[in-house]
Design a protein around this motif. Sequence first.
Motif, mmCIF file in Angstrom:
data_model
loop_
_atom_site.group_PDB
_atom_site.id
_atom_site.type_symbol
_atom_site.label_atom_id
_atom_site.label_comp_id
_atom_site.label_asym_id
_atom_site.label_seq_id
_atom_site.Cartn_x
_atom_site.Cartn_y
_atom_site.Cartn_z
ATOM 1 N N LEU A 185 -54.860 -6.080 75.233
ATOM 2 C CA LEU A 185 -56.077 -5.703 74.495
ATOM 3 C C LEU A 185 -57.225 -6.650 74.817
ATOM 4 C CD1 LEU A 185 -54.530 -4.839 71.003
ATOM 5 C CD2 LEU A 185 -55.456 -3.235 72.682
ATOM 6 N N GLU A 186 -56.923 -7.934 74.900
ATOM 7 C CA GLU A 186 -57.970 -8.898 75.218
ATOM 8 C C GLU A 186 -58.514 -8.653 76.623
ATOM 9 O OE1 GLU A 186 -60.495 -12.293 74.710
ATOM 10 O OE2 GLU A 186 -59.537 -10.787 73.431
ATOM 11 N N SER A 187 -57.631 -8.295 77.556
ATOM 12 C CA SER A 187 -58.090 -7.999 78.921
ATOM 13 C C SER A 187 -58.994 -6.776 78.926
ATOM 14 C CB SER A 187 -56.882 -7.777 79.835
ATOM 15 O OG SER A 187 -56.086 -8.924 79.893
ATOM 16 N N VAL A 188 -58.617 -5.751 78.145
ATOM 17 C CA VAL A 188 -59.451 -4.541 78.079
ATOM 18 C C VAL A 188 -60.807 -4.863 77.467
ATOM 19 C CG1 VAL A 188 -59.637 -2.271 77.009
ATOM 20 C CG2 VAL A 188 -57.485 -2.989 78.045
ATOM 21 N N ARG A 189 -60.789 -5.688 76.409
ATOM 22 C CA ARG A 189 -62.065 -6.020 75.772
ATOM 23 C C ARG A 189 -62.980 -6.778 76.734
ATOM 24 N NH1 ARG A 189 -64.627 -10.067 73.661
ATOM 25 N NH2 ARG A 189 -62.927 -11.538 74.061
ATOM 26 N N LEU A 190 -62.412 -7.745 77.425
ATOM 27 C CA LEU A 190 -63.215 -8.492 78.386
ATOM 28 C C LEU A 190 -63.725 -7.586 79.499
ATOM 29 C CD1 LEU A 190 -61.039 -11.731 78.673
ATOM 30 C CD2 LEU A 190 -63.196 -11.451 77.440
ATOM 31 N N TYR A 191 -62.867 -6.656 79.945
ATOM 32 C CA TYR A 191 -63.297 -5.731 80.998
ATOM 33 C C TYR A 191 -64.450 -4.858 80.500
ATOM 34 C CZ TYR A 191 -63.184 -1.809 84.264
ATOM 35 O OH TYR A 191 -63.523 -0.841 85.164
ATOM 36 N N GLN A 192 -64.358 -4.373 79.251
ATOM 37 C CA GLN A 192 -65.434 -3.541 78.706
ATOM 38 C C GLN A 192 -66.732 -4.338 78.569
ATOM 39 O OE1 GLN A 192 -63.860 -1.952 75.078
ATOM 40 N NE2 GLN A 192 -62.582 -0.399 76.097
ATOM 41 N N ASP A 193 -66.589 -5.615 78.156
ATOM 42 C CA ASP A 193 -67.799 -6.438 78.080
ATOM 43 C C ASP A 193 -68.457 -6.573 79.436
ATOM 44 O OD1 ASP A 193 -67.376 -6.727 75.409
ATOM 45 O OD2 ASP A 193 -66.496 -8.751 75.549
ATOM 46 N N VAL A 194 -67.630 -6.796 80.455
ATOM 47 C CA VAL A 194 -68.182 -6.919 81.811
ATOM 48 C C VAL A 194 -68.824 -5.612 82.254
ATOM 49 C CG1 VAL A 194 -67.560 -7.310 84.219
ATOM 50 C CG2 VAL A 194 -66.585 -8.758 82.454
ATOM 51 N N GLN A 195 -68.180 -4.472 81.930
ATOM 52 C CA GLN A 195 -68.726 -3.171 82.324
ATOM 53 C C GLN A 195 -70.067 -2.907 81.634
ATOM 54 O OE1 GLN A 195 -66.842 -2.711 85.098
ATOM 55 N NE2 GLN A 195 -66.973 -0.555 84.636
ATOM 56 N N ARG A 196 -70.118 -3.250 80.327
ATOM 57 C CA ARG A 196 -71.383 -3.037 79.609
ATOM 58 C C ARG A 196 -72.487 -3.923 80.183
ATOM 59 N NH1 ARG A 196 -67.883 -2.553 75.096
ATOM 60 N NH2 ARG A 196 -68.038 -4.774 74.683
ATOM 61 N N GLY A 197 -72.126 -5.159 80.522
ATOM 62 C CA GLY A 197 -73.132 -6.026 81.127
ATOM 63 C C GLY A 197 -73.605 -5.493 82.464
ATOM 64 N N ALA A 198 -72.660 -4.985 83.259
ATOM 65 C CA ALA A 198 -73.038 -4.431 84.558
ATOM 66 C C ALA A 198 -73.920 -3.197 84.387
ATOM 67 C CB ALA A 198 -71.783 -4.088 85.362
ATOM 68 N N ALA A 199 -73.570 -2.332 83.413
ATOM 69 C CA ALA A 199 -74.385 -1.131 83.183
ATOM 70 C C ALA A 199 -75.799 -1.516 82.725
ATOM 71 C CB ALA A 199 -73.706 -0.250 82.140
#
Length: 942
Positions: A874-888
Amino acid sequence: MGPEAVRERQATLRWLLVFGMTGACLTAAFNLFFFVSIGAWQFLAVAGGLALALACLVVAAIHRRRERLDAAGAWVLAAAAVAFASAELFHQGVTLYLAPGAALLLLVAGILLLPRRFPQVALLTAAYVGYAWFVNQMEAWLPFQRYDMQQLGDSGDVFAVFIVAFLLVGVAAGIVRSYRRIVAIRTRLAVSFVLVEMLTAVIILVAAIAIVYQNGRELVVNQLDSVARIKEVEIGRWVRGLEEDLDLVLQESQLTPRILVLLQDPETSEAQQYFTLTYLDQMVARSERLESLLLLDARGRVVLSTRPEDQGLNQVTELYFQGGLDDFYLQPPIYREAPAWQAGAGDEGEVVIMAARPVVDLEGNVVGVLAGRVRTASLTEMLGRQAWIGETGEIYLVDGNGVLLTGLRFTPVASAGGPEQREHFVVDTEAARLALARRGGGSILYADYRGEMALGAYRWLPALQAGMVAKQDRQEAFGFGVGLILVIGLAGLIAVLLAIGISLVVTRTITGPLAQLTARSSRIASGDLGLALDAQGSPDWLSRRDEIATLARAFNSMSSQVRDLIGTLEARVAERTRELERRSTYLEASAEVGRAASSILNPDELVREVVGLIGQEFDLDSTEVYLLDEHSEWIVLHATAGPGGQALPSRDLRLRVGEGTVGRAILDARWEVSRQAEPGAPGPDDLEEAEEQQPGSLAGEGQQDAGPEQPLEAALPLRSRGQVLGAIVVRAGGPQALDDDTLVVLQAMADQVAVALDNARLYVASQRAAEAERRAHGEIDRQAWAAMIRARPVRGYRCDAGGVLSLAEGPAPGSPLRVQVEDDRGGRTASVPLLLREEPIGLLRFHKAGSDAHWTEDELNLLARLAEELVQALESVRLYQDVQRGAARDRLIAGVTGRMRESLQVDSVLQSAVQEMRRALSLSEVEVRIGKAPMPGGEGQH
């Protein structure tokens, strides 16, 4: 030779006879056991050699009874030489143990048994070493085959090491027994020299064997594993090359339409078929990996093949056809027996590897399969190319049943019929079995397909569904190490021989003058104090400048001094003893304070403990500890102890750096000693006046300027890592209480305390920094998870017999923070918290139905482990989503700014800005105005 020396040689000879006969019997029994178990005649031959050695020992025992000690010793050495020579002649692979052990045994036993025949003993030892070298060098010319002890595996090494160690222990025990009875210093010196050199040589040899074996094995295993990894990467490239070859066939602009026509209309003209077949033959000829190409329609029938015997076959049940309909598919290697019509033609079967991929028409429909028969020889060539694993190393592949897929470098034991048979047989070795069973990688020392001991690395290749083994014979793998050990052993043997020769020369130059000196000193010791050693009686050595001449002159001085000092000797000895006892007590006290200080990590507690220990261990009148403040301008009193280390109430006392005894000691980083203003050590009532008791100190470290009856005060700086942290002030009465020797001990103790205090401060600072960092990370995680949970309408999921259901509510308040089991809904429910850095982020609940349901300890541990893995996921998914939102967000900003910068007109830029912002952010309205806003009560807009 005197009677005592004769008795000593007889006892040593008896001891060596007992150990020699015991070792010969044990070794013969082991060889007979291996002869019966294995059937190798070489073991029987070695047993015969040991029987001959036993006969020599019996002859030696007879000579001993007749007191022919030299003859008995010679027969013992002959027995040892015969035993070791027979083992070296008929056994291969034990030179590493036998040669050093036999050389040391012959040398030491010869020195003990034949002390006056050292040249003959050294010649015999050198002859045996040369014999061992000659046997190994001329092994190919021997009329018989030596038995390789490596075939016994580790048991052979253990057997050889045990026998040699047993004999060496016996010899060492004999040396110790003999040394204890040696009276002459000449013999003691010679034996001591030999023992020291032998012990050094043995330790170096044993350490070299251990290091070479461990590091050599690790080095070879790493090399084999690296080669296996490289070959695994090459096989991956080889598989991708197969896919590219098939893709290249379908990318030919002239060939692809014809293939589609053939698949849709198999009855097309022969010209079309011939043209297509010619292209396929050309593609096969250009490919290093393909042996033939097949074109199959959607029903599995071979429409066209570069191998005529495959034409028209129905391959619908083949794995490569079924897999090739979906995507690129590599069929695992299959060993196929030759057809019945080929029996007797010399064809024993073949390994078949097929690669396939779908053929699609212009509309994307699969209309057939393009398959390629892989040339397995390319695998063998790739594995054998640049392997870097020596003369006996090789790499080969086996399928899931252990059948060999590639060629072997050597002829297997089970198939000596030729290369055709050895390329396709079952490789039943431990390395191959582990690769297939574990589906992974590793290393092992095992017997290879030839029966030779080898060091191998194995890996599982998922792409081929096959195992890969990279191996190298143990003899070659450890060859360099064995040579190095032999060189070290030879060097050690030469060093022992040189040491023995040098020791004989040195002992003669020492023991000759000592004998004369002993005779005269005995007369002096008997009471003739008027006797002196003169140069006329001993012209050869008394005039020398070495220790013996110095000793003689010292005896002369002693004889004159004893007469003068005999009356006051006891008083001087008592005074010196008291001084040594006092120094020993101070050293022990300093060590005790240092141990206590190093075990405390709290600076304040450390200071209080040290003050009490110093006063208690050194029996001081008072002890104080001053520490610098954070600006290093003031010295602050932190702890005080009275007589015997008794703690006193703390008081507020500050001194400026450089003032008084304490200030100067800290400023100069050296101890200061001064007289106190008040006689006697300060007690609890007069410590308030300590600030006025700051007399001048002496200029040099270690110097004192106190009266004989006045108490002294010493300030010892606390020095650590080039800095002064403070000072320890001690007070004691009398000049002898704080003399130079005591101050040296106290200063060393103060340095230890300073290091411990500095370490304690660093520890406290690091603990505070770690705690602050942990809290910061925890707060960031809590905020991030709170934001993510608020943005999700679904708070969880439940899975039961009815399926998976979403939950709109999170865990109930008061959820457990550890694994908890409770009765619930007619069963037992286990609650496992989801903890991220000790902070709860959710809850897992597991329910077992039934009144007799229960959770075992293993099950609860498994649930806790699964919860940890879920939290990490879950922590990996959350970090990945944060990175994706930042990239978007970055892409959105880049797109909007890019549109705004396309124009060089102000109006166009403003219009583009509002349009792009409204579109990108999905807003109902965006407004932009330029100009200076009017200030309250100021000018209007510009």
